[in-house]
Write an enzyme that holds these catalytic residues in place. Sequence first.
Site, PDB file in Angstrom:
ATOM      1  N   ARG A 286      48.569 132.069  44.924  1.00 44.35           N
ATOM      2  CA  ARG A 286      49.530 132.670  43.995  1.00 44.35           C
ATOM      3  C   ARG A 286      50.913 132.762  44.644  1.00 44.35           C
ATOM      4  NH1 ARG A 286      49.789 138.353  40.971  1.00 44.35           N
ATOM      5  NH2 ARG A 286      49.111 139.174  42.976  1.00 44.35           N
TER       6      ARG A 286
ATOM      7  N   SER B  21      45.207 135.968  54.010  1.00 45.63           N
ATOM      8  CA  SER B  21      44.065 136.899  54.024  1.00 45.63           C
ATOM      9  C   SER B  21      42.939 136.460  54.953  1.00 45.63           C
ATOM     10  CB  SER B  21      43.534 137.070  52.606  1.00 45.63           C
ATOM     11  OG  SER B  21      44.577 137.451  51.748  1.00 45.63           O
TER      12      SER B  21
ATOM     13  N   ASP C 234      45.896 140.586  53.131  1.00 42.78           N
ATOM     14  CA  ASP C 234      45.849 141.091  51.753  1.00 42.78           C
ATOM     15  C   ASP C 234      45.586 142.591  51.695  1.00 42.78           C
ATOM     16  OD1 ASP C 234      43.296 140.637  52.704  1.00 42.78           O
ATOM     17  OD2 ASP C 234      42.518 139.764  50.863  1.00 42.78           O
TER      18      ASP C 234
END
Length: 910
Positions: A530, A594, A648
């Site tokens: 994203r 992440s 994250d």
Amino acid sequence: MVTAVAQRLASQRKEIDDTLAAFALSPTQLQEVKAKMRVELERGLKKDSHPTASVKMLPTYVYRTPDGTERGKYLALDLGGTNFRVLVVKIRTGMRNSVRMYNKIYAIPLEIMQGTGEEYNMFTIIILYKLRNCISDFLDYMGMKNTRLPLGFTFSFPCNQTGIDKGDLVCWTKGFKATECEGYDVVDMLREAIKRRNEFDLDIVAIVNDTVGTMMTCAYEDPKCQIGLIAGTGSNVCYMEEMKNIEFVEGDEGQMCVNTEWGGFGANDNIEDIRTRYDREVDGGSLNPGKQRFEKMTSGMYLGEIVRRILIDLTKHGLLFRGRITERLKTKGIFETKFLSQIESDRLALLQVRSILQHLGLDSTCDDSIIVKEVCGAVSRRAAQLCGAGMAAVVDKIRENRGLDNLEITVGVDGTLYKLHPHFSTILKDTVRELAPNCKVDFILSEDGSGKGAALITAVIDKYLYAMRFSDETLRDIMARFRREMENGLGRDTNPTATVKMLPTFVRSIPDGSEKGDFIALDLGGSNFRILRVKVSHEKKQTVQMESQIYETPEDIIHGSGSRLFDHVAECLGDFMEKQKIKDKKLPIGFTFSFPCAHTKLDEAVLLTWTKRFKASGVEGMDVVKLLNKAIKKRGDYDADIMAVVNDTVGTMMTCGFDDQRCEVGIIIGTGTNACYMEELRHIDLVEGDEGRMCINTEWGAFGDDGTLEDIRTEFDREIDRGSPNPGKQLFEKMVSGMYMGELVRLILVKMAKEGLLFEGRITPELLTKGKIETKHVSAIEKSKEGLTKAEEILTRLGVEPSEDDCIAVQHVCAIVSFRSANLIAATLGAILTRLKDNKNTPRLRTTVGIDGSLYKMHPQYARRLHKTVRRLVPESDVRFLLSESGSGKGAAMVTAWASRLQNAFMHRV
């Protein structure tokens, strides 16, 4: 005169002896009974002869006896006589001899037993009327009315089972004759009746016969016990048979307990030569004439009645009670089997025997008492010998099944006749010894009845699931273990070998409301990548505007080279900037990456290890910021200023911290799992400085990689690990995260199906295919209203044709797996919260936990379970759980804004 009296007495004696001689079985006759029983056992197992066999050899779908690893808390119901028993059975730590039971006994009125006075079937009557004062009363008494425990149901009547929790009643026995039940599934009837009450819920896992329950109870004490015998109101035997010999059940491997239902032996007239006219009279006057003939010759339900009819016959011939037959003696059932046990007691004098007879309205002499004692002895001795002959047939069959010259085996026994009669057990054992000389047979009395056995069967079925259930004591122990691992990760000397790496992030504060600017955020951590544009302004109040786009990360890139992966990221970023018309601008970029990284400063991050299926080569040990910058420069069509790399979890904490400045913990519970929190700098040996705080990325997914969690890992966890891209790593993550939860459920279902506990033992290729059950399916199945419908849809897509009971069982499996995940996360989070509390030296912690992740968001029960367990484990805290609505990308922008502010302040000072 004397001679005439002597002749009369001799004649009377002969008449008595002749009457009782029919009950005396010779060794030859007993061998014949054994041989005939053996033939019927074989006929009952054969597919062709099973329909006409008198000994039905019903499969029970119990595949093993207890092995001592069972543990947990179970509910048991026991129905099989004039009493109905409800029990809670607690099995502690899986050790033998560690079972505690709490029970109550409730009487079953005759009108319910025989189905008179009501049009409901028996189960409706019992549940709607009796269980209102039985199960409901018991659950209230135990304080467990809102607890849904696994339930084992001991139902002591012949049932044709097609699964462990499915049993169609073949016929009533032991005086029961309730209407509208025979031919129907008793579990379905019980469930339906419970639903009508709508007061409590029961998770019926297993239905068993009392013989099976007895075998399981005794096998828990003696592993050699593989036979169960009931010698009480009824008579029956079960034993562990080789699967290859049970022709009407699929499968050849292993064993299954077979409920012989030997009470029906003789229905094909093969024991007519040893039946007496008294046996025929008792049979003719019973509720089921022509059926259960062997049981009517051997069980406590009928022995007293046989004695009564003999006494009437002898009295008619003037051989007893001066020839006077009283009205009480004419009353069917007046002479109970317990009187046989009392009259035959060696300790009872003839005067006391006479007292018992007088209580029955019989005016007896001492001679009458002697004769009555002989009659009782003849009837009970024959019963014990017949049971012994049947048992000899069973043990010899087991010996031959195993190809042994000699067999050592234990029989678990229950029943009032065996327990209370002074000679029954001795005669039984002697008969077995004589008829099966190559078998050393021990008999162990079931002290706890068959209800405990039903609970143990439930435990055997559910034991892989109960290994996933933890007490609060166990969870607190896991908290303590994780707390120690945190300490190891923070220490300079212990960090290199610590599994929980406690990585410094160089993020030193949460948002304070002064952040502003235009930022780009990248978020890479799963199959989707994203990119966000985040605008933070302060016109009237601080506002955040976000625009984002999601790009797919294909499998070939995830498993390809590192250069391809970062080229893909750079290409997506270029596309996004083109669409935003900002390619000519050099906006600050925050990168949510992440995966476990070692930071030396905010914009440097060396990848330690890939997780969550990523396996791109040439990245581990490298600075991911440099790799991304290299890919961007290679393109040459835009410029970028990557100011911060965050995990994250850090992004989630910062996102939620923007809305709630008390937020000092971030958790991800989704595809993967991890946590971060604000630690005191003085405790972080790896970073210089003692003042202030820094966010620590725990990387708790690796908790247990050093064997710390081996005692709570299951066979399914180990299978998941073996089949993963990184065996031996991220063991905690593999027990709790969405990446693996669906696969855990699938492996359990396959195991249960293989053992005949689900889907009638059918296993489809789809069910055997890795990844076919996803975590989103687990969430769907656990929905309260439509979960069972979803379960049916999902299983049907896997080629399974599930019954309603299958769907209920699958829902139960899903609940256990997801509940374990929530409990384990609660334990590790509890360790972080207690550390924060200690760091602040406060009697009560008030804090906020920011959370993101699809498992937490989408699972209908997960959040509630997690919150509830945290409150129990850390009662001295007030914790607000704040869901990150914007994901971790916004948090990366917040970190970038913070870093940009610091950089600008530094440049201004220069």
